[in-house]
Structure formats: C-alpha cells, structure tokens
Write a protein that holds these residues in place. Structure first.
Motif, PDB file in Angstrom:
ATOM      1  N   GLU A   1      -2.686  -3.726   3.050  1.00 16.20           N
ATOM      2  CA  GLU A   1      -2.590  -4.894   2.001  1.00 16.20           C
ATOM      3  C   GLU A   1      -2.936  -4.305   0.496  1.00 16.20           C
ATOM      4  OE1 GLU A   1      -4.182  -8.992   2.262  1.00 16.20           O
ATOM      5  OE2 GLU A   1      -4.015  -8.443   4.544  1.00 16.20           O
ATOM      6  N   LEU A   2      -2.186  -4.682  -0.178  1.00 22.00           N
ATOM      7  CA  LEU A   2      -2.630  -4.462  -1.575  1.00 22.00           C
ATOM      8  C   LEU A   2      -3.455  -5.277  -2.315  1.00 22.00           C
ATOM      9  CD1 LEU A   2       0.956  -3.345  -3.240  1.00 22.00           C
ATOM     10  CD2 LEU A   2      -0.532  -1.776  -2.534  1.00 22.00           C
ATOM     11  N   THR A   3      -4.382  -4.861  -3.035  1.00 20.55           N
ATOM     12  CA  THR A   3      -5.230  -5.658  -3.899  1.00 20.55           C
ATOM     13  C   THR A   3      -4.572  -5.336  -5.269  1.00 20.55           C
ATOM     14  OG1 THR A   3      -7.256  -5.263  -2.667  1.00 20.55           O
ATOM     15  CG2 THR A   3      -7.539  -5.741  -5.027  1.00 20.55           C
ATOM     16  N   ALA A   4      -4.267  -6.518  -5.819  1.00 15.57           N
ATOM     17  CA  ALA A   4      -3.280  -6.452  -7.157  1.00 15.57           C
ATOM     18  C   ALA A   4      -3.979  -7.567  -7.924  1.00 15.57           C
ATOM     19  CB  ALA A   4      -1.929  -6.603  -6.954  1.00 15.57           C
ATOM     20  N   ASN A   5      -3.788  -7.163  -9.201  1.00 15.36           N
ATOM     21  CA  ASN A   5      -4.315  -8.264 -10.359  1.00 15.36           C
ATOM     22  C   ASN A   5      -3.100  -8.874 -10.996  1.00 15.36           C
ATOM     23  OD1 ASN A   5      -7.054  -7.951  -9.813  1.00 15.36           O
ATOM     24  ND2 ASN A   5      -6.843  -5.908 -10.579  1.00 15.36           N
TER      25      ASN A   5
ATOM     26  N   TRP B   1       5.989 -11.956   3.060  1.00 13.70           N
ATOM     27  CA  TRP B   1       5.234 -10.927   2.374  1.00 13.70           C
ATOM     28  C   TRP B   1       6.116  -9.794   1.793  1.00 13.70           C
ATOM     29  CZ3 TRP B   1      -0.076  -9.755   2.673  1.00 13.70           C
ATOM     30  CH2 TRP B   1      -1.048 -11.067   2.940  1.00 13.70           C
ATOM     31  N   THR B   2       5.831  -8.956   0.983  1.00 12.78           N
ATOM     32  CA  THR B   2       6.744  -8.124   0.472  1.00 12.78           C
ATOM     33  C   THR B   2       5.835  -6.523   0.448  1.00 12.78           C
ATOM     34  OG1 THR B   2       7.603  -9.669  -1.144  1.00 12.78           O
ATOM     35  CG2 THR B   2       8.124  -7.106  -1.614  1.00 12.78           C
ATOM     36  N   TYR B   3       6.668  -5.797   1.025  1.00 14.04           N
ATOM     37  CA  TYR B   3       5.988  -4.257   1.089  1.00 14.04           C
ATOM     38  C   TYR B   3       6.242  -3.710  -0.401  1.00 14.04           C
ATOM     39  CZ  TYR B   3       4.545   0.119   3.039  1.00 14.04           C
ATOM     40  OH  TYR B   3       4.026   1.321   3.256  1.00 14.04           O
ATOM     41  N   CYS B   4       5.228  -3.362  -1.144  1.00 12.88           N
ATOM     42  CA  CYS B   4       5.688  -2.793  -2.478  1.00 12.88           C
ATOM     43  C   CYS B   4       4.910  -1.409  -2.551  1.00 12.88           C
ATOM     44  CB  CYS B   4       5.009  -3.651  -3.398  1.00 12.88           C
ATOM     45  SG  CYS B   4       5.598  -5.309  -3.520  1.00 12.88           S
ATOM     46  N   LYS B   5       5.374  -0.684  -3.789  1.00 17.48           N
ATOM     47  CA  LYS B   5       4.847   0.257  -4.364  1.00 17.48           C
ATOM     48  C   LYS B   5       4.158   0.080  -5.593  1.00 17.48           C
ATOM     49  CE  LYS B   5       6.178   4.889  -5.901  1.00 17.48           C
ATOM     50  NZ  LYS B   5       7.458   5.863  -6.127  1.00 17.48           N
ATOM     51  N   THR B   6       3.014   0.370  -6.083  1.00 18.34           N
ATOM     52  CA  THR B   6       2.289   0.338  -7.331  1.00 18.34           C
ATOM     53  C   THR B   6       2.784   1.393  -8.052  1.00 18.34           C
ATOM     54  OG1 THR B   6       0.299   1.508  -6.610  1.00 18.34           O
ATOM     55  CG2 THR B   6       0.291  -0.751  -6.063  1.00 18.34           C
ATOM     56  N   GLU B   7       2.238   1.357  -9.353  1.00 20.60           N
ATOM     57  CA  GLU B   7       2.583   2.345 -10.582  1.00 20.60           C
ATOM     58  C   GLU B   7       1.524   3.601  -9.995  1.00 20.60           C
ATOM     59  OE1 GLU B   7       1.627  -0.022 -13.877  1.00 20.60           O
ATOM     60  OE2 GLU B   7       3.776   0.069 -14.471  1.00 20.60           O
ATOM     61  N   ASN B   8       0.682   3.460  -9.372  1.00 19.03           N
ATOM     62  CA  ASN B   8      -0.391   4.625  -8.852  1.00 19.03           C
ATOM     63  C   ASN B   8       0.198   5.174  -7.428  1.00 19.03           C
ATOM     64  OD1 ASN B   8      -1.774   4.318 -11.111  1.00 19.03           O
ATOM     65  ND2 ASN B   8      -3.049   2.797 -10.300  1.00 19.03           N
TER      66      ASN B   8
ATOM     67  N   GLY C   1      -0.557  -9.427 -13.601  1.00 20.77           N
ATOM     68  CA  GLY C   1       0.266  -8.725 -14.745  1.00 20.77           C
ATOM     69  C   GLY C   1       0.449  -7.371 -14.206  1.00 20.77           C
ATOM     70  N   ASP C   2       0.084  -6.958 -13.000  1.00 25.33           N
ATOM     71  CA  ASP C   2       0.290  -5.658 -12.569  1.00 25.33           C
ATOM     72  C   ASP C   2       1.874  -5.585 -12.244  1.00 25.33           C
ATOM     73  OD1 ASP C   2      -2.314  -4.858 -12.443  1.00 25.33           O
ATOM     74  OD2 ASP C   2      -2.650  -5.018 -10.182  1.00 25.33           O
TER      75      ASP C   2
END
Length: 116
Positions: A76-80, A94-101, A82-83
């Motif tokens: 699971e992503l921890t996201a804030n 649920w959505t499987y995502c890729k972060t900018e990192n 505005g990310d």
C-alpha cells in the motif's frame, strides 16, 4: 494509464505486505466487508498475511487452499494530499499506482481525483 492527484491522505496499514508469485498457494480467508472481493490470505510459503483480490485466486480446495493466478504485491502507498500518481490498474475500489519516486502500490480510489 491515468494520472491522479491525491485528494485524501492515506497511510499504509500493512508495512510488511504479502507478496505472491504466480501459482503460489495461500490459505483463503475471510472477504473484506468494506471492500468486497478482497480476500484476507496467508502465504503458505512465507506465512505473511494480507489482502488479495479474489479475481487472481483460484477457487479454494476443501482445505481452504487457493493459488495465485499471477504475481501480486499487496504493498500500500502512503500518500499525502496533492501528491501526483500514475494509475496502472483499478480493481475493487483500489488503484495500483506509481509515485513520482518510482514506488508502486495500492491506494483506495476514493483518495484520488483524475488529473490531466
């Protein structure tokens, strides 16, 4: 692939997620009541527990053992708020995502808003 902006903070509930390889066996547990079609499983190989989408599991046998039909990570992503995230797969709210990192993981879809 869809671009999303996080509109509601999300903190991962499972810091040590279940990770499965195709054809790996799991003990098929209870279905989530808040998010239907997520099954709480225990990996027979590692004993790690976590939520697995019903769609990637075979029907459990008489002993309650099912098999993963593809590779899967319950990270699971921890996201804030505005990310920015890139959505790769949507499944069971649920959505499987890729972060900018370049971190990959799941986040509840209600925490996201589609962006351009």
């Amino acid at each position: 692939m869809q671009h999303y902006t996080v509109i509601k903070d999300h903190i991962s509930s499972y810091p040590d997620p279940i990770i499965l390889r195709k054809e790996q066996e799991v003990l098929y547990g209870k279905e989530d009541t808040q998010f239907p079609n997520w099954i709480f499983c225990t990996s027979m190989a590692t004993q790690k527990e976590g939520w697995v989408p019903k769609q990637i599991l075979t029907t459990p046998n008489k002993q309650g053992i099912a098999m993963a039909t593809k590779d899967y990570s319950a990270h699971e992503l921890t996201a804030n708020q505005g990310d920015l995230l890139l959505g790769l797969e949507h499944l069971n709210d649920w959505t499987y995502c890729k972060t900018e990192n370049d971190e990959y993981g799941w986040i509840p879809t209600f925490c996201l808003s589609a962006s351009n």
